[in-house]
Design an enzyme around this catalytic site. Structure first.
Site, PDB file in Angstrom:
ATOM      1  N   CYS A 341       9.987  42.813  72.574  1.00  0.00           N
ATOM      2  CA  CYS A 341       9.282  41.643  73.107  1.00  0.00           C
ATOM      3  C   CYS A 341       8.433  42.052  74.306  1.00  0.00           C
ATOM      4  CB  CYS A 341      10.285  40.555  73.513  1.00  0.00           C
ATOM      5  SG  CYS A 341       9.506  39.109  74.259  1.00  0.00           S
ATOM      6  N   CYS A 344       8.762  39.589  77.296  1.00  0.00           N
ATOM      7  CA  CYS A 344      10.018  39.663  78.056  1.00  0.00           C
ATOM      8  C   CYS A 344      10.104  40.932  78.899  1.00  0.00           C
ATOM      9  CB  CYS A 344      11.208  39.618  77.098  1.00  0.00           C
ATOM     10  SG  CYS A 344      11.236  38.170  76.025  1.00  0.00           S
ATOM     11  N   ASP A 345       9.834  42.062  78.292  1.00  0.00           N
ATOM     12  CA  ASP A 345      10.098  43.342  78.942  1.00  0.00           C
ATOM     13  C   ASP A 345       8.851  44.025  79.502  1.00  0.00           C
ATOM     14  OD1 ASP A 345      12.720  42.943  78.277  1.00  0.00           O
ATOM     15  OD2 ASP A 345      12.620  44.123  76.441  1.00  0.00           O
TER      16      ASP A 345
END
Length: 514
Positions: A341, A344-345
């Site tokens: 992701c 997200c990261d």
């Protein structure tokens, strides 16, 4: 911090509260303490059942609070995506909100305590709330379970010491036990493995019942099939690892006919509300182990939990999941350089070099997003041409810090024991192996059908899709399949819904003719 419009919305949400809920604010000299106090005070304005207590006897280096009578605590200010975790935690404290069924509750309560868990998150992470909310829910149902959400932005020294490069990261006794996206079912299984379980003697009966139709899957196809079956007066069960399926991970949806725009989680909630309008037995957080033919045409379903269910007809609507590369080093470094992701990261790779594997829409979109964060992005594509839409490809090519490698196959994720340091790949033209030094690898190579549990039982393609006829019948009488897990040509929400309805009607038609 909470505007009046939001407080008014929360009033309706918290109107379900029946018992007092006390928020205990820890004393802190941190500059953000006032912001947290204001947020929690806003919750008290939304319900007379919620009170804020300032604990001057306990101090912390960062804003922190807990919910009395539960094992739930927060270090940081749960805004952004985590605000929903705060709201749900208040509901959980009073036994409200979506609760597990008796079988799942028995598994939670069987975990051996003491259980002490920290989950490190980023407020920009879209996958973190699912893990935080799952652990918070477990904490309210286990007498010796403590869970703390930790905003990594306040504890950079801890993040570095633990070697965390992805979120959510679940830590027990200073050791990383999981990083990245994970479903409730798999998270519970990991905790059972890590902490152990008490005797199963007190668990409830493992027979979930006998049904006319059992729908396996909780996405658009499964929900549609369950509703149509129930409307035909059939005793229907709906079983899924997670209700909503891939919808829970879908952002903007603009091609649902009659709905100009919606988002996946919202549509999933609406679908499950519709399912709940019918007498459909719902069993979430279950994964099928085997399906067998029983006596008299009855099908026997066994779940990994040991539970069983019987049905005259089964509709398989298990959808698909993100594919992994399946190369050495990939699983070893998930959460420590391997990610799925970019939203997200991605922030963990500021001013670093990253690779994106996959030249479809998801891969190109991820590369574009990462190009605004990382120093350099290299996109790997197996084919000789990117498969993404032209408008995305042109946007990608216009970025100065992006390199595109075509006709290459990734062969190994290279790490130093703590984190990713490189990616090995092979040119399809000359079979020459090369290495690229990178700090992170983002995998974006599409979906794989969730059909492993029926391989060898019903006919599947080389890609794992369940082979169906024009009405959704599989190679086994009484077993039907619908949606993305099948050979239907187009994998769309609207086609999955229609397919689920069609297959349910086929199952009913066959039942009437039997």
């Amino acid at each position: 911090m909470l505007d009046q419009n939001l407080i008014d919305q929360l009033k309706e949400v918290f109107s379900k509260l029946e018992n007092p809920v006390r928020l205990r604010l820890v004393s802190s000299a941190h500059g953000d303490q006032a912001e947290l106090r204001e947020m929690l005070s806003g919750l008290t304005q939304a319900s007379g059942k919620i009170t804020l207590i300032e604990d001057s006897a306990t101090t912390a280096d960062a804003p922190a609070f807990s919910i009395e009578g539960t094992g739930i605590s927060f270090l940081g200010i749960p805004g952004g995506h985590e605000f929903s975790s705060l709201v749900l935690s208040v509901l959980y404290a009073d036994g409200k909100g979506k609760q597990p069924d008796a079988g799942i509750l028995a598994r939670i309560r069987s975990l051996k305590g003491p259980i002490r868990i920290k989950t490190y998150i980023s407020l920009t992470c879209e996958n973190c709330p699912e893990v935080v909310q799952a652990l918070n829910l477990m904490a309210t149902h286990h007498p010796d379970f403590r869970h703390e959400m930790v905003d990594g932005g306040y504890v950079q020294d801890e993040i570095e010491a633990l070697g965390i490069q992805g979120v959510p990261s679940v830590v027990v006794d200073g050791k990383l036990v999981h990083s990245g996206k994970i479903q409730f079912l798999d998270l519970l299984a990991k905790l059972e493995q890590h902490f152990g379980v008490e005797s199963h003697e007190n668990r409830l009966s493992q027979d979930l019942g006998v049904f006319d139709v059992a729908v396996i899957g909780g996405g658009p196809a499964g929900a549609s099939a369950a509703i149509y079956s129930a409307r035909k007066g059939l005793k229907t069960a709906m079983v899924a690892e997670r209700f909503g399926g891939q919808l829970q991970e879908t952002k903007g949806i603009e091609n649902m006919i009659s709905v100009s725009y919606t988002e996946g989680p919202k549509l999933a909630a609406q679908i499950m509300k519709h399912v709940s309008d019918y007498p459909i037995s719902q069993f979430e957080h279950r994964r099928v182990k085997t399906i067998q033919n029983g006596d008299g045409g009855v099908k026997l379903i066994e779940f990994e939990s040991g539970e069983k269910l019987s049905a005259s007809s089964i509709i398989l609507a298990t959808g698909a999941k993100w594919r992994e590369l399946g190369i050495p080093g990939e699983r070893d470094y998930i959460g420590q350089g391997v990610a799925f992701c970019a939203h997200c990261d991605g922030p963990f790779y500021k001013a670093k070099r990253v690779a994106v594997v996959g030249g479809g829409n998801s891969g190109v979109e991820a590369a574009i997003d990462l190009a605004g964060i990382a120093t350099h992005v290299t996109l790997f594509e197996y084919n000789d041409k990117l498969k993404a839409d032209d408008v995305l490809v042109e946007k990608l090519k216009a970025l100065a810090n992006v390199e595109i490698l075509l006709g290459v196959k990734t062969s190994q994720v290279i790490g130093d024991g703590k984190k990713v340091i490189g990616l090995e790949y092979v040119s399809r033209e000359n079979d020459k192996a090369e290495r690229l030094d990178v700090d992170g690898v983002f995998v974006q190579i599409g979906l794989s059908p969730n059909s492993q549990f029926v391989k060898g039982f019903v006919e599947t393609t080389a890609y794992g899709e369940i082979v169906v006829d024009g009405k959704g019948r599989t190679s086994v009488p009484g077993i039907y399949a619908a949606g993305d897990v099948t050979t239907i040509p187009f994998k769309q929400i609207v086609t999955a819904m229609g397919d689920g309805a069609k297959v349910a009607l086929t199952a009913f038609e066959d039942r009437m003719r039997a």
